[in-house]
Scaffold this motif. Structure first.
Motif, PDB file in Angstrom:
ATOM      1  N   ALA A   1       0.832  -1.209   0.000  1.00 47.53           N
ATOM      2  CA  ALA A   1       0.000   0.000   0.000  1.00 47.53           C
ATOM      3  C   ALA A   1       0.867   1.259   0.000  1.00 47.53           C
ATOM      4  O   ALA A   1       0.566   2.241  -0.698  1.00 47.53           O
ATOM      5  N   ALA A   2       1.975   1.238   0.772  1.00 48.28           N
ATOM      6  CA  ALA A   2       2.868   2.392   0.836  1.00 48.28           C
ATOM      7  C   ALA A   2       3.563   2.620  -0.505  1.00 48.28           C
ATOM      8  O   ALA A   2       3.744   3.767  -0.952  1.00 48.28           O
ATOM      9  N   ILE A   3       3.963   1.524  -1.158  1.00 48.57           N
ATOM     10  CA  ILE A   3       4.606   1.650  -2.466  1.00 48.57           C
ATOM     11  C   ILE A   3       3.638   2.249  -3.474  1.00 48.57           C
ATOM     12  O   ILE A   3       3.989   3.137  -4.276  1.00 48.57           O
ATOM     13  N   LYS A   4       2.413   1.787  -3.455  1.00 49.95           N
ATOM     14  CA  LYS A   4       1.413   2.321  -4.380  1.00 49.95           C
ATOM     15  C   LYS A   4       1.184   3.807  -4.144  1.00 49.95           C
ATOM     16  O   LYS A   4       1.079   4.602  -5.096  1.00 49.95           O
ATOM     17  N   LYS A   5       1.140   4.181  -2.884  1.00 53.75           N
ATOM     18  CA  LYS A   5       0.933   5.597  -2.543  1.00 53.75           C
ATOM     19  C   LYS A   5       2.124   6.439  -2.987  1.00 53.75           C
ATOM     20  O   LYS A   5       1.962   7.539  -3.531  1.00 53.75           O
ATOM     21  N   ALA A   6       3.332   5.895  -2.747  1.00 53.59           N
ATOM     22  CA  ALA A   6       4.539   6.654  -3.101  1.00 53.59           C
ATOM     23  C   ALA A   6       4.671   6.834  -4.606  1.00 53.59           C
ATOM     24  O   ALA A   6       5.080   7.893  -5.087  1.00 53.59           O
ATOM     25  N   VAL A   7       4.355   5.787  -5.359  1.00 49.86           N
ATOM     26  CA  VAL A   7       4.449   5.885  -6.817  1.00 49.86           C
ATOM     27  C   VAL A   7       3.513   6.952  -7.364  1.00 49.86           C
ATOM     28  O   VAL A   7       3.829   7.671  -8.311  1.00 49.86           O
ATOM     29  N   GLY A   8       2.376   7.091  -6.748  1.00 46.00           N
ATOM     30  CA  GLY A   8       1.409   8.065  -7.247  1.00 46.00           C
ATOM     31  C   GLY A   8       1.550   9.436  -6.607  1.00 46.00           C
ATOM     32  O   GLY A   8       0.737  10.329  -6.884  1.00 46.00           O
ATOM     33  N   ALA A   9       2.555   9.619  -5.744  1.00 40.05           N
ATOM     34  CA  ALA A   9       2.705  10.908  -5.046  1.00 40.05           C
ATOM     35  C   ALA A   9       3.199  11.986  -6.000  1.00 40.05           C
ATOM     36  O   ALA A   9       3.952  11.717  -6.948  1.00 40.05           O
ATOM     37  N   ALA A  10       2.804  13.186  -5.700  1.00 35.27           N
ATOM     38  CA  ALA A  10       3.206  14.325  -6.526  1.00 35.27           C
ATOM     39  C   ALA A  10       4.605  14.796  -6.174  1.00 35.27           C
ATOM     40  O   ALA A  10       5.370  15.218  -7.035  1.00 35.27           O
ATOM     41  N   LYS A  11       4.976  14.708  -4.875  1.00 36.85           N
ATOM     42  CA  LYS A  11       6.275  15.218  -4.444  1.00 36.85           C
ATOM     43  C   LYS A  11       7.360  14.195  -4.720  1.00 36.85           C
ATOM     44  O   LYS A  11       7.192  13.011  -4.497  1.00 36.85           O
ATOM     45  N   ARG A  12       8.500  14.751  -5.181  1.00 40.24           N
ATOM     46  CA  ARG A  12       9.628  13.896  -5.550  1.00 40.24           C
ATOM     47  C   ARG A  12      10.166  13.105  -4.369  1.00 40.24           C
ATOM     48  O   ARG A  12      10.494  11.928  -4.501  1.00 40.24           O
ATOM     49  N   GLU A  13      10.252  13.768  -3.188  1.00 42.07           N
ATOM     50  CA  GLU A  13      10.848  13.093  -2.033  1.00 42.07           C
ATOM     51  C   GLU A  13      10.014  11.876  -1.609  1.00 42.07           C
ATOM     52  O   GLU A  13      10.547  10.889  -1.111  1.00 42.07           O
ATOM     53  N   GLU A  14       8.708  11.957  -1.835  1.00 39.88           N
ATOM     54  CA  GLU A  14       7.861  10.806  -1.507  1.00 39.88           C
ATOM     55  C   GLU A  14       8.037   9.693  -2.537  1.00 39.88           C
ATOM     56  O   GLU A  14       8.025   8.511  -2.194  1.00 39.88           O
ATOM     57  N   ARG A  15       8.221  10.088  -3.814  1.00 41.62           N
ATOM     58  CA  ARG A  15       8.443   9.070  -4.836  1.00 41.62           C
ATOM     59  C   ARG A  15       9.765   8.359  -4.625  1.00 41.62           C
ATOM     60  O   ARG A  15       9.901   7.172  -4.915  1.00 41.62           O
ATOM     61  N   ASP A  16      10.747   9.062  -4.091  1.00 42.18           N
ATOM     62  CA  ASP A  16      12.053   8.465  -3.857  1.00 42.18           C
ATOM     63  C   ASP A  16      12.019   7.386  -2.781  1.00 42.18           C
ATOM     64  O   ASP A  16      12.945   6.574  -2.652  1.00 42.18           O
ATOM     65  N   LYS A  17      10.951   7.356  -1.983  1.00 45.24           N
ATOM     66  CA  LYS A  17      10.847   6.354  -0.922  1.00 45.24           C
ATOM     67  C   LYS A  17      10.562   4.958  -1.478  1.00 45.24           C
ATOM     68  O   LYS A  17      10.657   3.961  -0.759  1.00 45.24           O
ATOM     69  N   THR A  18      10.189   4.891  -2.758  1.00 46.87           N
ATOM     70  CA  THR A  18       9.795   3.590  -3.302  1.00 46.87           C
ATOM     71  C   THR A  18      10.944   2.581  -3.240  1.00 46.87           C
ATOM     72  O   THR A  18      10.724   1.406  -2.961  1.00 46.87           O
ATOM     73  N   GLU A  19      12.171   3.040  -3.486  1.00 45.00           N
ATOM     74  CA  GLU A  19      13.301   2.109  -3.451  1.00 45.00           C
ATOM     75  C   GLU A  19      13.485   1.537  -2.048  1.00 45.00           C
ATOM     76  O   GLU A  19      13.733   0.341  -1.878  1.00 45.00           O
ATOM     77  N   GLU A  20      13.346   2.389  -1.068  1.00 39.90           N
ATOM     78  CA  GLU A  20      13.469   1.939   0.321  1.00 39.90           C
ATOM     79  C   GLU A  20      12.351   0.949   0.671  1.00 39.90           C
ATOM     80  O   GLU A  20      12.590  -0.085   1.316  1.00 39.90           O
ATOM     81  N   LEU A  21      11.146   1.269   0.206  1.00 42.93           N
ATOM     82  CA  LEU A  21      10.013   0.385   0.491  1.00 42.93           C
ATOM     83  C   LEU A  21      10.166  -0.946  -0.249  1.00 42.93           C
ATOM     84  O   LEU A  21       9.853  -2.022   0.301  1.00 42.93           O
ATOM     85  N   GLU A  22      10.636  -0.893  -1.488  1.00 46.11           N
ATOM     86  CA  GLU A  22      10.831  -2.124  -2.251  1.00 46.11           C
ATOM     87  C   GLU A  22      11.888  -3.010  -1.599  1.00 46.11           C
ATOM     88  O   GLU A  22      11.749  -4.241  -1.566  1.00 46.11           O
ATOM     89  N   ALA A  23      12.945  -2.389  -1.099  1.00 51.27           N
ATOM     90  CA  ALA A  23      13.988  -3.161  -0.420  1.00 51.27           C
ATOM     91  C   ALA A  23      13.424  -3.845   0.831  1.00 51.27           C
ATOM     92  O   ALA A  23      13.756  -4.999   1.134  1.00 51.27           O
ATOM     93  N   ALA A  24      12.601  -3.094   1.562  1.00 49.76           N
ATOM     94  CA  ALA A  24      11.975  -3.679   2.752  1.00 49.76           C
ATOM     95  C   ALA A  24      11.074  -4.851   2.369  1.00 49.76           C
ATOM     96  O   ALA A  24      11.036  -5.884   3.054  1.00 49.76           O
ATOM     97  N   LEU A  25      10.357  -4.712   1.250  1.00 50.97           N
ATOM     98  CA  LEU A  25       9.475  -5.791   0.799  1.00 50.97           C
ATOM     99  C   LEU A  25      10.292  -7.019   0.405  1.00 50.97           C
ATOM    100  O   LEU A  25       9.941  -8.158   0.767  1.00 50.97           O
TER     101      LEU A  25
END
Length: 516
Positions: free
Chosen positions: A154-178
């Protein structure tokens, strides 16, 4: 003064006496050869099973074949996960058995069934109790793992669709955790060895996610025949699934709206006891699909002669040394480690070792196979039972393998003695199947006649028509049934009505009585 015998003789008119002394026609049996029950080959069973069956029969006085079939079904359930059998190197399959026992209410079939399988039920209860705490902890660990995974997705989906760049950058961290979560925690299933009121969907899910060795088991087969699995829309799927389980073949069900399942490495036994009228319903269900798709042919059929009416009270017990040995051996088999395939991509996929036949056992099996095959033609004894005959060889090998594992464990090769038992028991069940399809649904006149003849044989003198209605077998105390039974006996030359003074009496053929 004339004695009583002389007066009696004078009272008989010449015409009546002539009728009584008239020549008898050639006698014919009430039932054809294939309709007469044969003695169950109890003597061929291994001693551990034979003694247990004998002790249960001694106490409950059920038909020996009924108890023996319960024992065979129990042994199948205890051994089926431990070995497969190779009739030839290219003919390898499971050893699980299907048994269908026909017995009327009051035959004490439940008592026999419960006693023979008691050790398995006790093992299941104890094993479930001992594993329950760990099982619940495993379920909790899986639930936590699933919740974390769902949260990360759910967090990855939210981050991918986020408007702010810093939130989109969290996807790599979330993917690694997954990726670092590892595989889903395993939940070891609790053993469930007995199923009764189920349907194809529930059965496939339970087997896919649960214990890999189980059974469809009921001492009241009406619960199965009248259950959800036998409904108009489900019966074909249900019987096809049970066929697949008997064959030991994989089964996959893909659904978009329901849980998809894949069955592989499962072993299954069916043990059903039911009344004759329930068998009639099973035969009629789904426009006869139970016979057409080979479902019934995969069963060992038994319709033992009833012992009701002969079971005078006798003291006894089912807690005997022989039954204690039986219980202990079943428990030992259940305690053996399951032969699970370590490389399988599904949980608890059984990969049992294969039991070969010794050369002598194979020769006996081949002889039986060829004998049955020769009778499957249109002119053969089994021309009307080709579906059952075609599986007789498989049944014989499975029975021999079950008995081998019961006695020797899942190793070695099957010897000629146990193959002889497998062949003779399979042949007995083949005869019973022919009896079943020849007798089921009949009006019962021959059975009435048989009961009347047995009763008349025990009477001190030829019984009158009135006495038959008053004191004869209950099934012929109605005039219509009495007369139909007498007509049947007369037709077969076994008895006839003669006039004696003012009474009509049923005279049994002296040759049948063994009187010169």
């Amino acid at each position: 003064m004339a004695n009583v015998v002389e007066l009696k003789e004078r009272a008989v008119a010449p015409a009546e006496k002539a009728a009584a002394e008239a020549p008898w026609p050639e006698m014919m049996p009430l039932f054809a050869h294939h309709e007469r029950p044969l003695e169950y080959p109890l003597h061929l069973l291994p001693r551990i099973m034979r003694d247990a069956v004998t002790d249960v029969c001694a106490y409950g006085q059920q038909p020996g074949a009924l108890v023996a079939c319960s024992a065979l079904a129990t042994a199948s359930l205890a051994t089926q996960a431990l070995a497969d059998v190779a009739r030839t190197p290219s003919l390898v399959g499971p050893i699980g058995l299907n048994l269908l026992m026909v017995a009327e209410s009051g035959e004490r079939k439940t008592t026999a069934d419960r006693r023979m399988a008691r050790a398995i039920r006790q093992w299941q209860q104890l094993r479930r109790a001992n594993q329950r705490a760990e099982h619940e902890q495993q379920k909790d660990r899986r639930a936590i793992w699933t919740a974390k995974r769902d949260g990360l997705l759910a967090a990855i989906k939210k981050a991918v669709g986020a408007a702010k760049r810093e939130e989109r950058d969290k996807t790599e961290e979330l993917e690694a955790a997954l990726q670092g979560m590892g595989p889903m925690p395993v939940v070891d299933p609790l053993p469930v060895l007995f199923m009764e009121d189920t349907n194809p969907e529930a059965l496939s899910i339970d087997l896919a996610n649960g214990w890999p060795s189980s059974s469809l088991w009921s001492d009241e087969g009406g619960l199965v025949v009248g259950g959800h699995g036998m409904s108009e829309e489900a019966i074909t799927r249900y019987l096809s699934l049970l066929n697949r389980l008997w064959d030991g073949n994989p089964f996959t069900r893909r659904r978009s709206t329901r849980e998809s399942v894949e069955l592989r490495g499962r072993r299954f036994t069916a043990s059903l006891m039911m009344q004759a009228q329930v068998v009639s319903k099973l035969l009629a269900a789904g426009d006869g699909v139970s016979r057409e798709n080979g479902f019934l042919a995969r069963f060992l059929i038994a319709w033992p002669r009833s012992t009701m009416g002969t079971r005078l009270y006798r003291p006894g017990s089912t807690e005997t040394p022989a039954l204690a040995v039986w219980d202990e051996r079943l428990t030992q088999l259940l305690e053996m480690p399951l032969p699970v395939d370590p490389e399988a991509d599904l949980p608890m996929v059984l990969k049992p070792p294969v039991l070969p036949l010794s050369q002598a056992a194979f020769e006996r099996w081949r002889s039986f196979f060829d004998d049955v095959e020769c009778e499957l033609g249109i002119r053969g004894e089994l021309g009307d039972l080709t579906d059952f005959g075609a599986k007789a060889g498989d049944h014989a090998a499975r029975i021999a393998a079950v008995l081998h594992v019961l006695v020797h464990g899942p190793a070695g090769e099957i010897g000629p003695e146990l193959m002889e038992a497998g062949v003779e028991i399979a042949a007995w069940h083949l005869h019973e199947a022919r009896r079943l399809f020849g007798m089921i649904g009949r009006d019962g006149v021959a059975t009435d006649a048989e009961a009347l003849l047995s009763w008349a044989m025990e009477e001190p003198e030829a019984p009158s028509m009135k006495r038959i209605l008053q004191f004869g077998p209950s099934r012929v105390r109605a005039k219509e049934r009495r007369d139909a039974a007498i007509a049947k006996l007369t037709e077969h030359g076994l008895a006839r009505v003669v006039k004696e003074a003012r009474a009509e009496r049923l005279m049994v053929n002296p040759e049948w009585r063994g009187v010169p």
